[in-house]
Design a protein around this motif. Structure first.
Motif, PDB file in Angstrom:
ATOM      1  N   THR A 264       0.818  -1.217   0.000  1.00  0.00           N
ATOM      2  CA  THR A 264       0.000   0.000   0.000  1.00  0.00           C
ATOM      3  C   THR A 264       0.847   1.260   0.000  1.00  0.00           C
ATOM      4  OG1 THR A 264      -0.195  -0.104   2.395  1.00  0.00           O
ATOM      5  CG2 THR A 264      -1.988  -1.073   1.092  1.00  0.00           C
ATOM      6  N   SER A 265       2.070   1.196   0.514  1.00  0.00           N
ATOM      7  CA  SER A 265       2.905   2.398   0.510  1.00  0.00           C
ATOM      8  C   SER A 265       3.282   2.786  -0.929  1.00  0.00           C
ATOM      9  CB  SER A 265       4.163   2.203   1.360  1.00  0.00           C
ATOM     10  OG  SER A 265       4.976   1.194   0.807  1.00  0.00           O
ATOM     11  N   PHE A 266       3.533   1.798  -1.793  1.00  0.00           N
ATOM     12  CA  PHE A 266       3.813   2.082  -3.200  1.00  0.00           C
ATOM     13  C   PHE A 266       2.596   2.759  -3.835  1.00  0.00           C
ATOM     14  CE2 PHE A 266       3.447   1.004  -7.679  1.00  0.00           C
ATOM     15  CZ  PHE A 266       4.666   1.452  -8.167  1.00  0.00           C
ATOM     16  N   PHE A 267       1.434   2.217  -3.553  1.00  0.00           N
ATOM     17  CA  PHE A 267       0.178   2.754  -4.074  1.00  0.00           C
ATOM     18  C   PHE A 267       0.003   4.210  -3.638  1.00  0.00           C
ATOM     19  CE2 PHE A 267      -4.392   3.506  -3.427  1.00  0.00           C
ATOM     20  CZ  PHE A 267      -4.852   3.304  -4.720  1.00  0.00           C
ATOM     21  N   LEU A 268       0.205   4.478  -2.362  1.00  0.00           N
ATOM     22  CA  LEU A 268       0.019   5.828  -1.841  1.00  0.00           C
ATOM     23  C   LEU A 268       1.065   6.805  -2.370  1.00  0.00           C
ATOM     24  CD1 LEU A 268      -1.006   5.037   1.844  1.00  0.00           C
ATOM     25  CD2 LEU A 268      -2.464   5.795  -0.034  1.00  0.00           C
ATOM     26  N   GLU A 269       2.274   6.319  -2.595  1.00  0.00           N
ATOM     27  CA  GLU A 269       3.324   7.183  -3.124  1.00  0.00           C
ATOM     28  C   GLU A 269       3.067   7.562  -4.587  1.00  0.00           C
ATOM     29  OE1 GLU A 269       7.182   5.459  -2.558  1.00  0.00           O
ATOM     30  OE2 GLU A 269       6.864   5.213  -0.409  1.00  0.00           O
ATOM     31  N   HIS A 270       2.366   6.716  -5.296  1.00  0.00           N
ATOM     32  CA  HIS A 270       2.128   6.932  -6.720  1.00  0.00           C
ATOM     33  C   HIS A 270       0.640   7.155  -7.032  1.00  0.00           C
ATOM     34  CE1 HIS A 270       6.028   4.879  -6.544  1.00  0.00           C
ATOM     35  NE2 HIS A 270       6.320   5.643  -7.591  1.00  0.00           N
ATOM     36  N   ILE A 271      -0.083   7.668  -6.061  1.00  0.00           N
ATOM     37  CA  ILE A 271      -1.527   7.818  -6.208  1.00  0.00           C
ATOM     38  C   ILE A 271      -1.904   8.742  -7.368  1.00  0.00           C
ATOM     39  CG2 ILE A 271      -1.791   9.684  -4.529  1.00  0.00           C
ATOM     40  CD1 ILE A 271      -4.204   6.759  -4.901  1.00  0.00           C
ATOM     41  N   ILE A 272      -1.105   9.767  -7.605  1.00  0.00           N
ATOM     42  CA  ILE A 272      -1.405  10.671  -8.724  1.00  0.00           C
ATOM     43  C   ILE A 272      -1.357   9.891 -10.036  1.00  0.00           C
ATOM     44  CG2 ILE A 272      -0.671  12.729  -9.993  1.00  0.00           C
ATOM     45  CD1 ILE A 272       0.549  13.693  -7.275  1.00  0.00           C
ATOM     46  N   LEU A 273      -0.324   9.105 -10.205  1.00  0.00           N
ATOM     47  CA  LEU A 273      -0.193   8.277 -11.401  1.00  0.00           C
ATOM     48  C   LEU A 273      -1.348   7.279 -11.499  1.00  0.00           C
ATOM     49  CD1 LEU A 273       1.403   7.427 -13.889  1.00  0.00           C
ATOM     50  CD2 LEU A 273       2.729   5.895 -12.414  1.00  0.00           C
ATOM     51  N   VAL A 274      -1.749   6.711 -10.380  1.00  0.00           N
ATOM     52  CA  VAL A 274      -2.866   5.764 -10.371  1.00  0.00           C
ATOM     53  C   VAL A 274      -4.136   6.446 -10.889  1.00  0.00           C
ATOM     54  CG1 VAL A 274      -4.392   4.399  -8.874  1.00  0.00           C
ATOM     55  CG2 VAL A 274      -1.904   4.314  -8.555  1.00  0.00           C
ATOM     56  N   TRP A 275      -4.419   7.656 -10.406  1.00  0.00           N
ATOM     57  CA  TRP A 275      -5.615   8.377 -10.859  1.00  0.00           C
ATOM     58  C   TRP A 275      -5.533   8.721 -12.346  1.00  0.00           C
ATOM     59  CZ3 TRP A 275      -9.781   7.688  -8.433  1.00  0.00           C
ATOM     60  CH2 TRP A 275      -9.851   7.658  -7.046  1.00  0.00           C
ATOM     61  N   VAL A 276      -4.353   9.099 -12.807  1.00  0.00           N
ATOM     62  CA  VAL A 276      -4.188   9.425 -14.227  1.00  0.00           C
ATOM     63  C   VAL A 276      -4.388   8.174 -15.084  1.00  0.00           C
ATOM     64  CG1 VAL A 276      -2.535  10.215 -15.980  1.00  0.00           C
ATOM     65  CG2 VAL A 276      -2.752  11.444 -13.812  1.00  0.00           C
ATOM     66  N   VAL A 277      -3.888   7.041 -14.642  1.00  0.00           N
ATOM     67  CA  VAL A 277      -4.083   5.786 -15.375  1.00  0.00           C
ATOM     68  C   VAL A 277      -5.559   5.408 -15.386  1.00  0.00           C
ATOM     69  CG1 VAL A 277      -3.608   3.293 -15.337  1.00  0.00           C
ATOM     70  CG2 VAL A 277      -1.740   4.930 -15.037  1.00  0.00           C
ATOM     71  N   ILE A 278      -6.224   5.562 -14.258  1.00  0.00           N
ATOM     72  CA  ILE A 278      -7.665   5.274 -14.197  1.00  0.00           C
ATOM     73  C   ILE A 278      -8.416   6.188 -15.175  1.00  0.00           C
ATOM     74  CG2 ILE A 278      -9.725   5.446 -12.731  1.00  0.00           C
ATOM     75  CD1 ILE A 278      -7.936   4.477 -10.395  1.00  0.00           C
ATOM     76  N   ALA A 279      -8.061   7.460 -15.196  1.00  0.00           N
ATOM     77  CA  ALA A 279      -8.703   8.403 -16.122  1.00  0.00           C
ATOM     78  C   ALA A 279      -8.465   7.971 -17.567  1.00  0.00           C
ATOM     79  CB  ALA A 279      -8.173   9.814 -15.887  1.00  0.00           C
ATOM     80  N   ALA A 280      -7.247   7.574 -17.873  1.00  0.00           N
ATOM     81  CA  ALA A 280      -6.919   7.140 -19.237  1.00  0.00           C
ATOM     82  C   ALA A 280      -7.718   5.893 -19.628  1.00  0.00           C
ATOM     83  CB  ALA A 280      -5.421   6.887 -19.361  1.00  0.00           C
TER      84      ALA A 280
ATOM     85  N   ALA B  60      -9.693  13.727  -8.996  1.00  0.00           N
ATOM     86  CA  ALA B  60      -9.055  13.051  -7.856  1.00  0.00           C
ATOM     87  C   ALA B  60      -7.532  13.189  -7.935  1.00  0.00           C
ATOM     88  CB  ALA B  60      -9.466  11.582  -7.824  1.00  0.00           C
ATOM     89  N   ALA B  61      -6.983  13.158  -9.149  1.00  0.00           N
ATOM     90  CA  ALA B  61      -5.535  13.339  -9.308  1.00  0.00           C
ATOM     91  C   ALA B  61      -5.115  14.730  -8.859  1.00  0.00           C
ATOM     92  CB  ALA B  61      -5.134  13.106 -10.768  1.00  0.00           C
ATOM     93  N   VAL B  62      -5.928  15.727  -9.186  1.00  0.00           N
ATOM     94  CA  VAL B  62      -5.636  17.098  -8.745  1.00  0.00           C
ATOM     95  C   VAL B  62      -5.664  17.168  -7.221  1.00  0.00           C
ATOM     96  CG1 VAL B  62      -6.522  19.471  -8.724  1.00  0.00           C
ATOM     97  CG2 VAL B  62      -6.413  18.186 -10.881  1.00  0.00           C
TER      98      VAL B  62
END
Length: 147
Positions: free
Chosen positions: A3-19, A43-45
């Motif tokens: 989960t720490s990896f997920f939280l550190e890269h949450i912006i990227l996760v939201w951008v991938v979800i948007a894509a 959410a990424a913002v």
């Protein structure tokens, strides 16, 4: 999954979800998933502002649902109207049969194929009797303008 990896890269996760939602929208053209793509970008913002994940998820859900609820009916109506107008434009130039007199005082009815339309004469001073074949010049609202 860490989960720490997920939280550190949450912006990227939201951008991938948007894509992903955007790509699905391109192929489905259903005017549904685009709103979730917008919600994911919002959410990424919020993630950039370093607000908690729960706030990001809440914003994603809320913005997606509000956008879907407020804009989908308007866009569907616009798309549907465009399709109807294309069909109507195909009538221009075709022949129609007057089935109820068209007079200067009131519109009549013209039959095109298996459909009946309210019809008015291009020249408002002209009477076109029942049984006469006319040419469709244009469509104004839901009325045929004939000659």
């Amino acid at each position: 999954m860490d989960t720490s990896f997920f939280l550190e890269h949450i912006i990227l996760v939201w951008v991938v979800i948007a894509a992903i939602f955007a790509v699905v929208e391109v192929f489905s053209r259903g005017l549904t998933t685009i709103w979730f793509a917008i919600g994911a970008l919002a959410a990424a913002v919020i993630a950039v502002l370093k607000l908690p994940t729960i706030v990001q998820v809440a914003a994603f859900v809320a913005i997606s649902i509000v956008m879907l609820y407020l804009t989908k009916p308007l866009l569907e109506k616009r798309v549907r109207k465009g399709k109807v107008m294309e069909k109507e434009e195909l009538l221009v130039g075709q022949k129609a049969l007057v089935v109820a007199d068209i007079t200067p005082q009131r519109s009549g009815i013209a039959s095109v194929g298996h459909q009946q339309w309210t019809a008015i004469a291009e020249d408002p001073s002209v009477t076109i009797p029942k049984g006469r074949e006319v040419t469709i010049l244009r469509i104004e609202g839901v009325k045929l303008v004939v000659k």
